[in-house]
Write a protein that holds these residues in place. Structure first.
Motif, PDB file in Angstrom:
ATOM      1  N   TYR A 140       7.003   9.443  -5.539  1.00 23.09           N
ATOM      2  CA  TYR A 140       7.934   8.313  -5.595  1.00 23.09           C
ATOM      3  C   TYR A 140       7.156   7.025  -5.824  1.00 23.09           C
ATOM      4  CZ  TYR A 140      11.284  11.510  -3.394  1.00 23.09           C
ATOM      5  OH  TYR A 140      12.099  12.573  -3.108  1.00 23.09           O
ATOM      6  N   ASN A 141       7.671   6.170  -6.695  1.00 22.96           N
ATOM      7  CA  ASN A 141       7.076   4.844  -6.885  1.00 22.96           C
ATOM      8  C   ASN A 141       7.832   3.746  -6.144  1.00 22.96           C
ATOM      9  OD1 ASN A 141       6.148   6.242  -9.730  1.00 22.96           O
ATOM     10  ND2 ASN A 141       4.676   4.744  -8.956  1.00 22.96           N
ATOM     11  N   THR A 142       8.993   4.102  -5.558  1.00 21.68           N
ATOM     12  CA  THR A 142       9.763   3.157  -4.746  1.00 21.68           C
ATOM     13  C   THR A 142      10.091   3.804  -3.413  1.00 21.68           C
ATOM     14  OG1 THR A 142      10.752   2.183  -6.728  1.00 21.68           O
ATOM     15  CG2 THR A 142      11.843   1.738  -4.635  1.00 21.68           C
ATOM     16  N   VAL A 173      -4.894   3.259   0.181  1.00 19.84           N
ATOM     17  CA  VAL A 173      -3.766   2.381  -0.085  1.00 19.84           C
ATOM     18  C   VAL A 173      -4.277   0.954   0.045  1.00 19.84           C
ATOM     19  CG1 VAL A 173      -2.950   2.579   2.324  1.00 19.84           C
ATOM     20  CG2 VAL A 173      -1.408   1.728   0.539  1.00 19.84           C
ATOM     21  N   ASP A 174      -4.145   0.204  -1.053  1.00 18.86           N
ATOM     22  CA  ASP A 174      -4.688  -1.162  -1.116  1.00 18.86           C
ATOM     23  C   ASP A 174      -6.162  -1.211  -0.719  1.00 18.86           C
ATOM     24  OD1 ASP A 174      -2.345  -2.355  -2.046  1.00 18.86           O
ATOM     25  OD2 ASP A 174      -1.537  -2.563  -0.025  1.00 18.86           O
ATOM     26  N   THR A 204       5.393  -6.804   0.987  1.00 18.02           N
ATOM     27  CA  THR A 204       4.761  -7.915   0.276  1.00 18.02           C
ATOM     28  C   THR A 204       3.451  -7.525  -0.393  1.00 18.02           C
ATOM     29  OG1 THR A 204       3.674  -8.609   2.324  1.00 18.02           O
ATOM     30  CG2 THR A 204       5.782  -9.643   1.783  1.00 18.02           C
ATOM     31  N   ALA A 205       2.714  -6.585   0.174  1.00 16.40           N
ATOM     32  CA  ALA A 205       1.454  -6.130  -0.436  1.00 16.40           C
ATOM     33  C   ALA A 205       1.757  -5.278  -1.661  1.00 16.40           C
ATOM     34  CB  ALA A 205       0.628  -5.344   0.578  1.00 16.40           C
ATOM     35  N   ALA A 206       0.725  -5.085  -2.475  1.00 15.48           N
ATOM     36  CA  ALA A 206       0.914  -4.315  -3.712  1.00 15.48           C
ATOM     37  C   ALA A 206       1.165  -2.842  -3.453  1.00 15.48           C
ATOM     38  CB  ALA A 206      -0.310  -4.488  -4.605  1.00 15.48           C
ATOM     39  N   THR A 223       1.255   2.161  -8.126  1.00 16.28           N
ATOM     40  CA  THR A 223       1.755   1.077  -7.291  1.00 16.28           C
ATOM     41  C   THR A 223       3.120   1.445  -6.737  1.00 16.28           C
ATOM     42  OG1 THR A 223       0.534  -0.582  -8.554  1.00 16.28           O
ATOM     43  CG2 THR A 223       2.377  -1.346  -7.211  1.00 16.28           C
ATOM     44  N   ILE A 224       3.271   1.315  -5.433  1.00 19.32           N
ATOM     45  CA  ILE A 224       4.515   1.690  -4.760  1.00 19.32           C
ATOM     46  C   ILE A 224       5.269   0.406  -4.374  1.00 19.32           C
ATOM     47  CG2 ILE A 224       5.544   3.101  -2.942  1.00 19.32           C
ATOM     48  CD1 ILE A 224       3.643   4.588  -4.909  1.00 19.32           C
TER      49      ILE A 224
END
Length: 225
Positions: A140-142, A173-174, A204-206, A223-224
């Protein structure tokens, strides 16, 4: 030499040296290392032999090569001369195979193709890790904050071959090796793929999912939102 001994008195007699020559060509001995690396050229040696496996040193014919998959095996094409090599010729860096697998390589007399020799069980292993050919995908991207995404990392070499099991794969992650639950655990499935369940929490983070193989980053990221 042949020596005859008279047993009663031990008298002996010995012939002059007898030279034994090879007979007609009957087969070839084809030799090469049976463990090779994808994309790396390697040698192959062909020896002309008679039916007793003696080297036919005056063999002046031509040979040609084939394999169990001519579409992916690169070898000298056409007829290759054996004249002047005393029955044994090494073709340096003459064979290149990119896809991993198990192959056989065969040499045959150009005039009498039933006279052959074969090297079986040439195993081609993956080359080094290639960041651009390797993939990183997610289910999933969202997501909603607190949900997880399943990342799948597939390390490959420059030819797209799977590197296989047992690699050191890490997920982030990030840029962090931990998510809300703690250190991100990567599972080796034993078939060349690796997965990591990553919990994403920030709106808010990428939320960029990335990975590395033995410390070398995979080019592809996700990117999620």
């Amino acid at each position: 030499t042949i020596t005859i001994t008279e047993t009663a008195e031990g008298k002996t007699g010995t012939t002059a040296p007898i030279t034994v020559n090879w007979v007609a060509l009957a087969n070839f001995l084809v030799t090469t290392g049976t463990s090779q690396t994808a994309g790396v050229p390697f040698d192959i040696t062909v020896t002309a032999r008679d039916q007793y496996y003696n080297t036919v040193k005056n063999y002046a014919g031509n040979i040609n090569f084939k394999s169990n998959n001519n579409a992916v095996v690169s070898f000298p094409s056409g007829n290759q001369p054996m004249s002047g090599y005393n029955g044994t010729r090494t073709f340096s860096n003459a064979i290149v195979i990119n896809p991993v697998g198990t192959y056989w390589l065969r040499a045959a007399d150009a005039a009498i193709p039933v006279i052959t020799g074969t090297q079986y069980n040439v195993v081609v292993n993956p080359a080094a890790f290639n960041a651009g050919q390797s993939t990183l995908t997610v289910d999933y991207n969202t997501r909603y904050a607190g949900e997880t995404v399943m990342a799948t990392i597939t390390p490959r070499d420059a030819f797209g071959n799977l590197l296989g099991a047992g690699k050191t794969v890490t997920a982030y992650v990030d840029g962090n090796g931990s998510d809300y639950n703690g250190p991100i655990v990567v599972t080796d499935h034993g078939n060349g793929t690796y997965t990591a369940s990553i919990r994403v929490t920030s709106t808010t983070a990428a939320n960029v999912i990335s990975a590395a193989v033995a410390g070398s980053p995979v080019t592809q990221t996700q990117t999620i939102t």
